[in-house]
Write a protein that holds these residues in place. Structure first.
Motif, short mmCIF file in Angstrom:
data_model
loop_
_atom_site.label_atom_id
_atom_site.label_comp_id
_atom_site.label_asym_id
_atom_site.label_seq_id
_atom_site.Cartn_x
_atom_site.Cartn_y
_atom_site.Cartn_z
N TYR A 1 0.86 -1.18 0.00
CA TYR A 1 0.00 0.00 0.00
C TYR A 1 0.90 1.23 0.00
CZ TYR A 1 -3.18 3.68 1.56
OH TYR A 1 -3.89 4.85 1.65
N LEU A 2 0.87 1.98 -1.09
CA LEU A 2 1.63 3.22 -1.21
C LEU A 2 0.68 4.36 -0.87
CD1 LEU A 2 4.34 4.53 -2.01
CD2 LEU A 2 3.48 4.65 -4.35
N ALA A 3 0.87 4.94 0.30
CA ALA A 3 -0.10 5.91 0.82
C ALA A 3 -0.17 7.19 0.00
CB ALA A 3 0.23 6.23 2.28
N SER A 4 0.96 7.62 -0.55
CA SER A 4 0.97 8.85 -1.35
C SER A 4 2.15 8.82 -2.31
CB SER A 4 1.06 10.09 -0.45
OG SER A 4 2.29 10.10 0.26
N SER A 5 2.04 9.63 -3.35
CA SER A 5 3.11 9.73 -4.33
C SER A 5 3.04 11.09 -5.00
CB SER A 5 3.03 8.61 -5.36
OG SER A 5 1.86 8.74 -6.14
N LYS A 6 3.99 11.35 -5.86
CA LYS A 6 4.06 12.65 -6.54
C LYS A 6 2.81 12.95 -7.33
CE LYS A 6 7.04 15.18 -9.78
NZ LYS A 6 8.27 15.08 -10.63
N THR A 7 2.26 11.95 -7.98
CA THR A 7 1.08 12.16 -8.82
C THR A 7 -0.24 11.92 -8.07
OG1 THR A 7 1.25 9.86 -9.59
CG2 THR A 7 2.31 11.56 -10.94
N ASP A 8 -0.14 11.55 -6.80
CA ASP A 8 -1.34 11.30 -5.98
C ASP A 8 -1.56 12.50 -5.07
OD1 ASP A 8 -3.45 10.26 -4.56
OD2 ASP A 8 -2.24 8.86 -3.39
N ARG A 9 -2.01 13.60 -5.65
CA ARG A 9 -2.15 14.84 -4.89
C ARG A 9 -3.19 14.73 -3.79
NH1 ARG A 9 2.55 17.25 -5.82
NH2 ARG A 9 2.94 17.64 -8.03
N GLY A 10 -4.17 13.86 -3.98
CA GLY A 10 -5.21 13.72 -2.97
C GLY A 10 -4.87 12.75 -1.87
N ASN A 11 -3.67 12.16 -1.91
CA ASN A 11 -3.23 11.19 -0.90
C ASN A 11 -4.25 10.05 -0.74
OD1 ASN A 11 -0.78 12.51 -0.21
ND2 ASN A 11 -1.93 13.98 1.00
N ARG A 12 -4.77 9.59 -1.86
CA ARG A 12 -5.72 8.48 -1.81
C ARG A 12 -5.02 7.14 -1.66
NH1 ARG A 12 -9.87 10.28 -6.70
NH2 ARG A 12 -10.58 12.24 -5.72
N GLY A 13 -3.78 7.07 -2.10
CA GLY A 13 -3.02 5.83 -2.01
C GLY A 13 -3.43 4.84 -3.08
N ARG A 14 -2.61 3.82 -3.27
CA ARG A 14 -2.95 2.75 -4.21
C ARG A 14 -2.26 1.46 -3.80
NH1 ARG A 14 0.45 2.59 -9.36
NH2 ARG A 14 2.32 3.79 -8.92
N ILE A 15 -2.87 0.36 -4.17
CA ILE A 15 -2.34 -0.97 -3.86
C ILE A 15 -1.48 -1.43 -5.02
CG2 ILE A 15 -2.90 -3.36 -3.35
CD1 ILE A 15 -3.65 -1.56 -1.09
N LEU A 16 -0.26 -1.85 -4.73
CA LEU A 16 0.65 -2.34 -5.74
C LEU A 16 1.01 -3.78 -5.43
CD1 LEU A 16 3.12 0.71 -5.66
CD2 LEU A 16 1.15 0.42 -7.17
N THR A 17 1.29 -4.54 -6.46
CA THR A 17 1.73 -5.92 -6.26
C THR A 17 3.15 -6.08 -6.80
OG1 THR A 17 0.75 -6.61 -8.37
CG2 THR A 17 -0.60 -6.87 -6.38
N MET A 18 3.89 -6.98 -6.18
CA MET A 18 5.24 -7.30 -6.63
C MET A 18 5.40 -8.80 -6.60
SD MET A 18 8.21 -6.19 -7.67
CE MET A 18 8.46 -7.66 -8.68
N PRO A 19 5.38 -9.47 -7.76
CA PRO A 19 5.50 -10.93 -7.77
C PRO A 19 6.91 -11.38 -7.40
CG PRO A 19 5.55 -10.08 -10.00
CD PRO A 19 5.25 -8.91 -9.11
N ALA A 20 7.00 -12.56 -6.84
CA ALA A 20 8.31 -13.16 -6.60
C ALA A 20 8.96 -13.50 -7.95
CB ALA A 20 8.16 -14.42 -5.75
N LEU A 21 10.27 -13.33 -8.04
CA LEU A 21 10.99 -13.55 -9.28
C LEU A 21 11.98 -14.70 -9.12
CD1 LEU A 21 11.78 -9.82 -10.19
CD2 LEU A 21 9.82 -11.21 -10.92
N LYS A 22 12.38 -15.28 -10.24
CA LYS A 22 13.32 -16.41 -10.19
C LYS A 22 14.71 -15.97 -9.80
CE LYS A 22 10.86 -19.20 -13.64
NZ LYS A 22 10.92 -19.85 -14.97
#
Length: 303
Positions: A171-192
């Protein structure tokens, strides 16, 4: 205004942006000798004085700082005057400058760096092992999720969920392009290989972190700090890790992780839409600044 209300207002303003704005106001008043509130004519003279000395992007930041100062203090915004905007356009025409880009982190150099860090993980020195674990997790997560440096610094342990062998949910709570601080859910798969999931899980195990900032300073005695790393220190952490591993490029910065992933994904046939959705870009022009295209000259190329 109550202290609690002021704290919430401060939280709505990006700390890095406010630092730059404060420096811009100091420059206008201290370096140039301008007076606030300012007139549009004084701002035109200010732009003219520094048009050949400062980049257009820096001047735009200074204008934004001046606009914010006037708005916060209840004055009309003098930067909206047509003469101010025309002066800035004239400066851009007279003093064109290429956009300064961070060096692209090549996948081969990433492998060399991580290989060096994995050697350090077997060191007899606890502090070196701890720092190597943090750096490996930070670099791999930053690369494969194309994070900005300040986003890495804002990651919280309680906002990163380990889903077994499947990967991470972040969960990325805020970012440069997220002016409203709504946050977004990101996934990161396991790699070989070069797996950020394994690296992050190992960092949690050796650091003992359960809450708070995921990436923190480590002192010479191996004590993990309470506060998050400063965004300005990400480039230094990266360069030190590369220097210790013997990787060839010392010019990499924190943004090289983001550019490196975008270039890798483009060369591995990711579509523009897939890349934009994954990284979080809103338009193709934003993506184009990060991707280095390979011109297909084929047999005509010398190399």
């Amino acid at each position: 205004m109550s202290d609690s209300a002021e704290r919430y207002l401060q939280a709505a303003r990006r700390a890095s942006t406010q630092r730059r704005y404060a420096q811009a106001i100091d420059h206008f008043e201290g370096e140039w000798g301008g007076l606030l509130p300012a007139s549009s004519e004084s701002i035109v003279r200010y732009l003219a004085a520094y048009g050949a000395l400062l980049s257009s992007s820096t001047l735009r930041t200074h204008l934004a700082a001046l606009a914010q100062w006037h708005s916060q203090h209840g004055f009309a915004d003098p930067t909206k005057a047509a003469r101010v905007r025309d002066t800035l356009r004239g400066i851009q025409a007279k003093h064109p400058q290429p956009v300064q880009q961070a060096a692209v982190l090549a996948i081969q150099d990433l492998e060399t760096c991580v290989g060096g860090l994995e050697v350090e993980l077997m060191s007899t020195k606890p502090t070196l092992r701890l720092r190597a674990a943090r750096d490996r997790a930070l670099i791999l997560l930053g690369f494969w999720r194309a994070f900005r440096g300040d986003e890495l610094c804002r990651l919280q342990v309680e906002h990163i969920k380990l889903n077994g062998e499947e990967g991470l949910e972040i969960y990325l709570a805020s970012s440069k392009t997220d002016r409203g601080n709504r946050g977004r859910i990101l996934t990161m798969p396991a790699l070989k290989r070069l797996c950020p999931v394994v690296a992050y899980e190992h960092w949690l195990a050796v650091s003992g972190l359960q809450r708070g900032p995921a990436f923190r300073a480590i002192d010479r005695w191996g004590h993990v700090g309470e506060q998050a790393l400063n965004a300005n220190s990400i480039s230094r952490v990266l360069r030190q890790a590369f220097a210790r591993s013997g990787a060839p490029n010392s010019s990499y910065s924190g943004h090289s992780l983001r550019r490196g992933f975008a270039t890798w994904a483009s060369r591995n046939q990711w579509s523009n839409k897939a890349l934009m959705d994954y990284v979080g870009w809103r338009d193709v022009q934003s993506a184009a600044r990060y991707i280095e295209a390979d011109a297909p000259f084929g047999e005509w190329a010398r190399r």
